[in-house]
Design a protein around this motif. Structure first.
Motif, PDB file in Angstrom:
ATOM      1  N   THR A 117     -77.424 -45.358   5.288  1.00 49.96           N
ATOM      2  CA  THR A 117     -78.114 -44.112   5.638  1.00 49.96           C
ATOM      3  C   THR A 117     -77.193 -43.149   6.376  1.00 49.96           C
ATOM      4  N   GLU A 118     -76.132 -43.704   6.991  1.00 46.58           N
ATOM      5  CA  GLU A 118     -75.239 -42.840   7.765  1.00 46.58           C
ATOM      6  C   GLU A 118     -73.997 -42.443   6.981  1.00 46.58           C
ATOM      7  N   THR A 119     -73.840 -42.995   5.777  1.00 46.17           N
ATOM      8  CA  THR A 119     -72.591 -42.811   5.038  1.00 46.17           C
ATOM      9  C   THR A 119     -72.335 -41.360   4.683  1.00 46.17           C
ATOM     10  N   THR A 120     -71.110 -40.948   4.891  1.00 49.84           N
ATOM     11  CA  THR A 120     -70.703 -39.656   4.376  1.00 49.84           C
ATOM     12  C   THR A 120     -69.283 -39.790   3.880  1.00 49.84           C
ATOM     13  N   ASN A 121     -69.009 -39.307   2.680  1.00 50.25           N
ATOM     14  CA  ASN A 121     -67.626 -39.395   2.225  1.00 50.25           C
ATOM     15  C   ASN A 121     -66.906 -38.071   2.401  1.00 50.25           C
ATOM     16  N   ARG A 122     -67.433 -37.225   3.326  1.00 50.54           N
ATOM     17  CA  ARG A 122     -66.701 -36.023   3.679  1.00 50.54           C
ATOM     18  C   ARG A 122     -65.497 -36.373   4.539  1.00 50.54           C
ATOM     19  N   PHE A 123     -65.608 -37.498   5.233  1.00 48.16           N
ATOM     20  CA  PHE A 123     -64.547 -37.864   6.159  1.00 48.16           C
ATOM     21  C   PHE A 123     -63.521 -38.749   5.466  1.00 48.16           C
ATOM     22  N   PRO A 124     -62.287 -38.680   5.955  1.00 50.73           N
ATOM     23  CA  PRO A 124     -61.293 -39.620   5.422  1.00 50.73           C
ATOM     24  C   PRO A 124     -61.622 -41.031   5.905  1.00 50.73           C
ATOM     25  N   ALA A 125     -61.101 -42.014   5.192  1.00 45.52           N
ATOM     26  CA  ALA A 125     -61.208 -43.394   5.672  1.00 45.52           C
ATOM     27  C   ALA A 125     -59.974 -43.679   6.519  1.00 45.52           C
ATOM     28  N   VAL A 126     -60.109 -44.662   7.383  1.00 42.03           N
ATOM     29  CA  VAL A 126     -59.005 -45.035   8.273  1.00 42.03           C
ATOM     30  C   VAL A 126     -58.531 -46.427   7.899  1.00 42.03           C
ATOM     31  N   ILE A 127     -57.221 -46.585   7.811  1.00 47.80           N
ATOM     32  CA  ILE A 127     -56.653 -47.914   7.536  1.00 47.80           C
ATOM     33  C   ILE A 127     -55.780 -48.301   8.712  1.00 47.80           C
ATOM     34  N   LEU A 128     -55.963 -49.526   9.195  1.00 43.22           N
ATOM     35  CA  LEU A 128     -55.243 -50.013  10.377  1.00 43.22           C
ATOM     36  C   LEU A 128     -54.189 -51.028   9.946  1.00 43.22           C
ATOM     37  N   LEU A 129     -52.936 -50.765  10.320  1.00 43.57           N
ATOM     38  CA  LEU A 129     -51.832 -51.661   9.965  1.00 43.57           C
ATOM     39  C   LEU A 129     -51.348 -52.395  11.213  1.00 43.57           C
ATOM     40  N   GLU A 157     -52.633 -50.265  -2.233  1.00 44.82           N
ATOM     41  CA  GLU A 157     -53.716 -51.035  -2.867  1.00 44.82           C
ATOM     42  C   GLU A 157     -54.982 -50.980  -2.012  1.00 44.82           C
ATOM     43  N   ALA A 158     -54.792 -50.989  -0.690  1.00 44.34           N
ATOM     44  CA  ALA A 158     -55.949 -50.887   0.214  1.00 44.34           C
ATOM     45  C   ALA A 158     -56.640 -49.535   0.016  1.00 44.34           C
ATOM     46  N   MET A 159     -55.835 -48.484  -0.114  1.00 40.41           N
ATOM     47  CA  MET A 159     -56.410 -47.148  -0.332  1.00 40.41           C
ATOM     48  C   MET A 159     -57.144 -47.107  -1.671  1.00 40.41           C
ATOM     49  N   SER A 160     -56.537 -47.690  -2.677  1.00 40.24           N
ATOM     50  CA  SER A 160     -57.164 -47.692  -4.009  1.00 40.24           C
ATOM     51  C   SER A 160     -58.472 -48.465  -3.991  1.00 40.24           C
ATOM     52  N   TYR A 161     -58.489 -49.548  -3.228  1.00 40.11           N
ATOM     53  CA  TYR A 161     -59.706 -50.344  -3.122  1.00 40.11           C
ATOM     54  C   TYR A 161     -60.835 -49.508  -2.524  1.00 40.11           C
ATOM     55  N   LEU A 162     -60.522 -48.778  -1.465  1.00 41.36           N
ATOM     56  CA  LEU A 162     -61.553 -47.954  -0.818  1.00 41.36           C
ATOM     57  C   LEU A 162     -61.973 -46.785  -1.719  1.00 41.36           C
ATOM     58  N   GLN A 163     -61.017 -46.274  -2.466  1.00 46.30           N
ATOM     59  CA  GLN A 163     -61.358 -45.195  -3.400  1.00 46.30           C
ATOM     60  C   GLN A 163     -62.368 -45.669  -4.420  1.00 46.30           C
ATOM     61  N   ALA A 164     -62.126 -46.882  -4.917  1.00 43.48           N
ATOM     62  CA  ALA A 164     -62.977 -47.413  -5.975  1.00 43.48           C
ATOM     63  C   ALA A 164     -64.340 -47.861  -5.445  1.00 43.48           C
ATOM     64  N   THR A 165     -64.364 -48.402  -4.236  1.00 40.09           N
ATOM     65  CA  THR A 165     -65.608 -49.011  -3.752  1.00 40.09           C
ATOM     66  C   THR A 165     -66.383 -48.160  -2.760  1.00 40.09           C
ATOM     67  N   ARG A 166     -65.707 -47.256  -2.075  1.00 41.50           N
ATOM     68  CA  ARG A 166     -66.367 -46.462  -1.037  1.00 41.50           C
ATOM     69  C   ARG A 166     -66.304 -44.969  -1.323  1.00 41.50           C
ATOM     70  N   LYS A 167     -65.713 -44.615  -2.429  1.00 41.47           N
ATOM     71  CA  LYS A 167     -65.668 -43.212  -2.872  1.00 41.47           C
ATOM     72  C   LYS A 167     -65.003 -42.291  -1.847  1.00 41.47           C
ATOM     73  N   VAL A 168     -63.976 -42.768  -1.192  1.00 44.56           N
ATOM     74  CA  VAL A 168     -63.181 -41.890  -0.314  1.00 44.56           C
ATOM     75  C   VAL A 168     -61.837 -41.659  -0.983  1.00 44.56           C
ATOM     76  N   ASP A 169     -61.286 -40.450  -0.787  1.00 48.03           N
ATOM     77  CA  ASP A 169     -60.012 -40.178  -1.463  1.00 48.03           C
ATOM     78  C   ASP A 169     -58.935 -39.643  -0.512  1.00 48.03           C
ATOM     79  N   ARG A 170     -59.270 -39.593   0.783  1.00 49.01           N
ATOM     80  CA  ARG A 170     -58.267 -39.187   1.764  1.00 49.01           C
ATOM     81  C   ARG A 170     -58.233 -40.215   2.873  1.00 49.01           C
ATOM     82  N   PHE A 171     -57.033 -40.380   3.425  1.00 46.01           N
ATOM     83  CA  PHE A 171     -56.869 -41.494   4.357  1.00 46.01           C
ATOM     84  C   PHE A 171     -56.064 -41.104   5.581  1.00 46.01           C
ATOM     85  N   ILE A 172     -56.427 -41.735   6.693  1.00 45.42           N
ATOM     86  CA  ILE A 172     -55.614 -41.676   7.908  1.00 45.42           C
ATOM     87  C   ILE A 172     -55.109 -43.084   8.144  1.00 45.42           C
ATOM     88  N   LEU A 173     -53.824 -43.197   8.340  1.00 47.74           N
ATOM     89  CA  LEU A 173     -53.233 -44.511   8.609  1.00 47.74           C
ATOM     90  C   LEU A 173     -52.918 -44.612  10.094  1.00 47.74           C
TER      91      LEU A 173
END
Lengths: 312, 234
Positions: free
Chosen positions: A24-36, A94-110
């Motif tokens: 209910t809170e999901t928005t794909n306006r925001f980038p996803a964040v990946i933690l290394l 690959e992590a970014m591609s996974y999120l693109q495919a499953t969470r519909k996000v296309d921009r990322f902050i690392l």
């Protein structure tokens, strides 16, 4: 907030945890964040920092992914003998591609600490999906396992380390070293460090400027690439990271990053912190800085100017 | 098999080892569960909310889970350091554990706290850090980046495996890596309770000067674990 353990990657052997807002809170306006993570630390991050960070960011509405690179934590090992510097970037992609495919996000902050920061930086350079990077204790790690550079800068950094030791040591520590602990080994070690440091600085001045300028030029070119793409870089350093300071001062200066691009490169110092951010108060401060910075990214994503620039 | 992690930085150091042990034992046909205690790893809660009594309940939950999911009736616990200690405490209080594998278990909590305090002082000295003021002889409120709450300090102070009264399990394998297990004669204490003991001394100095993720249990130790298990579960 939801948390889910997943397998992903070309061979399905990489393990990660996706933390995100509930549906209910999901928005794909925001980038996803990946933690290394740094070194061999697994996906919880140093001192479990990434768990806290992921949950806080998810509460802000972001999808966060923390995962283990091959051979680390819960992930399997690679069998293709690819060098780590290359495989780490590929797996981050690959992590970014996974999120693109499953969470519909296309921009990322690392976001990365130490070697994780190096991986974040190198991925940002080669992948246009990265819109920003938060690099913590990054300076020494920006260019991976470059032994020539590492050895050279380490030697140059010794004098800075030695002087800093003298300035930061309390009188009572020196008294204890000499009188109570009779730690002559440590005293001699510090003095030798200073002497060697002076020699290396002279060597640097006389012979090595040319070698140094090659790295500065590379860094300048790379920053220009990121600047032209509108990638935001936020560097966080530790006050007591002497070697990192040496790298930072060499690589990141007015020459490498033009004044007009200052808004897209920001640097902050965690006062009183060591390279590993070992004290809880330093970790709390770091967490606060990162959350504020990500909040800034979110506001940027929502600004009409940002959308206009991206569509140009 | 239920694998119980150690706490704090030792958890970070040994995480990959646990994966290797789980892989090896699963490869031998054993259902294996490894989990994070409350307030640790990927589990819920903050680090300063973790305490021993909660963690003992977590082991209970884990044992119930593996019995249900794998339809087994016999469970073996595996634990390094404090994970081993908690395994012994669980076995002793519940009487439902068949076997226990220990690696350098914490025998006396007060001594363990002393070790942690020393490690913390070393870290401060080597990193030129200046923490907040602390009265002399008071234990630190954090160690190697992990909080050490008053509740946890009290819990650890109360740990003394030499005070164990009930037999924790019929069979126990103790692996010693150079940490001093001899203090307090824990081995003899277990034998007087009628435990069938096996020992392995691995002089690899597993814990000293190791960074997170760097501890890897030697192959020889993995083989001994597997063959010891197969003696009873062929």
């Amino acid at each position: 907030m939801k948390e889910e353990a997943v397998l992903f990657g070309q061979t399905g052997s990489l393990v990660g945890i996706v933390t995100g807002p509930s549906e209910t809170e999901t928005t794909n306006r925001f980038p996803a964040v990946i933690l290394l993570s740094p070194g061999r630390v697994h996906h919880v991050g140093p001192y479990r920092l990434y768990v806290r960070l992921a949950r806080n960011l998810a509460a802000m509405g972001l999808t966060v992914f923390r995962f283990d690179l091959s051979g680390i934590g819960d992930s399997g090992i690679r069998t293709d003998h690819l060098p780590f510097d290359q495989s780490a970037v590929i797996e981050t992609q690959e992590a970014m591609s996974y999120l693109q495919a499953t969470r519909k996000v296309d921009r990322f902050i690392l976001i990365g600490i130490c070697s994780g920061a190096g991986i974040s930086y190198r991925t940002a350079l080669c992948d246009s999906r990265v819109m920003g990077a938060v690099l913590i204790s990054a300076s020494i790690n920006l260019y991976g396992n470059d032994d020539v550079l590492s050895n050279y800068i380490e030697r140059c950094g010794k004098i800075r380390y030695g002087w800093r030791l003298l300035r930061s040591s309390r009188i009572e520590d020196w008294v204890r070293l000499v009188v109570e602990r009779l730690d002559f080994k440590k005293i001699i070690q510090i003095c030798m460090t200073m002497v060697i440091g002076v020699w290396y600085q002279m060597e640097r001045l006389l012979w090595n400027r040319k070698r140094e300028s090659a790295y500065i030029n590379k860094c300048e070119a790379d920053f220009r690439v990121l600047n032209e793409r509108g990638v935001h870089l936020f560097l966080i350093n530790s006050e007591n990271d002497f070697l990192g300071a040496e790298y930072h001062n060499m690589l990141i200066n007015k020459q490498t990053y033009p004044m007009e691009a200052e808004a897209e490169l920001q640097v902050e110092l965690v006062k009183g912190s060591d390279y590993n951010l070992s004290l809880n108060k330093n970790q709390e401060h770091l967490l606060k800085i990162i959350l504020n910075r990500i909040q800034g990214f979110i506001e940027l994503c929502q600004s009409p100017f940002h959308h206009q620039r991206n569509s140009e | 098999m239920v694998l119980c992690y150690p706490m704090g930085y030792e958890y970070m150091q040994s995480h990959r080892s646990y994966r290797r042990i789980a892989d090896r034992l699963a490869g031998e046909g054993y259902p294996v569960l490894r989990f994070d205690f409350y307030g640790c790893g990927d589990s819920d809660g903050d680090m300063d909310q973790g305490h021993i009594s909660q963690w003992r309940k977590d082991i209970e939950t884990a044992v119930d889970q593996i019995k249900k999911k794998s339809e087994v009736s016999r469970v073996c616990l595996v634990g390094f350091r404090l994970g081993g200690t908690l395994s012994i405490m669980h076995g002793s209080s519940h009487g439902n554990i068949d076997r226990i594998i220990l690696l350098d278990p914490v025998i006396n909590g007060k001594n363990y706290l002393g070790e942690l305090a020393d490690i913390h002082e070393s870290l401060l000295s080597d990193s030129h850090l200046t923490p907040g003021p602390r009265p002399k002889n008071q234990l630190p409120s954090e160690v190697q980046g992990f909080p050490l709450t008053d509740v946890m300090i009290t819990d650890l102070m109360n740990i003394d495996l030499l005070g164990t009264v009930q037999k924790p399990a019929d069979n126990i394998l103790i692996i010693k890596s150079g940490a001093d297990l001899a203090k307090g004669n824990f081995v003899e204490h277990l034998e007087t309770m009628g435990v069938r003991l096996s020992h392995l001394f691995s002089d690899s100095g597993l814990w000293k000067d190791r960074q997170a993720g760097e501890i890897l249990v030697p192959v020889k130790v993995l083989e001994v674990m597997a063959s010891w298990m197969s003696e009873v579960y062929p």
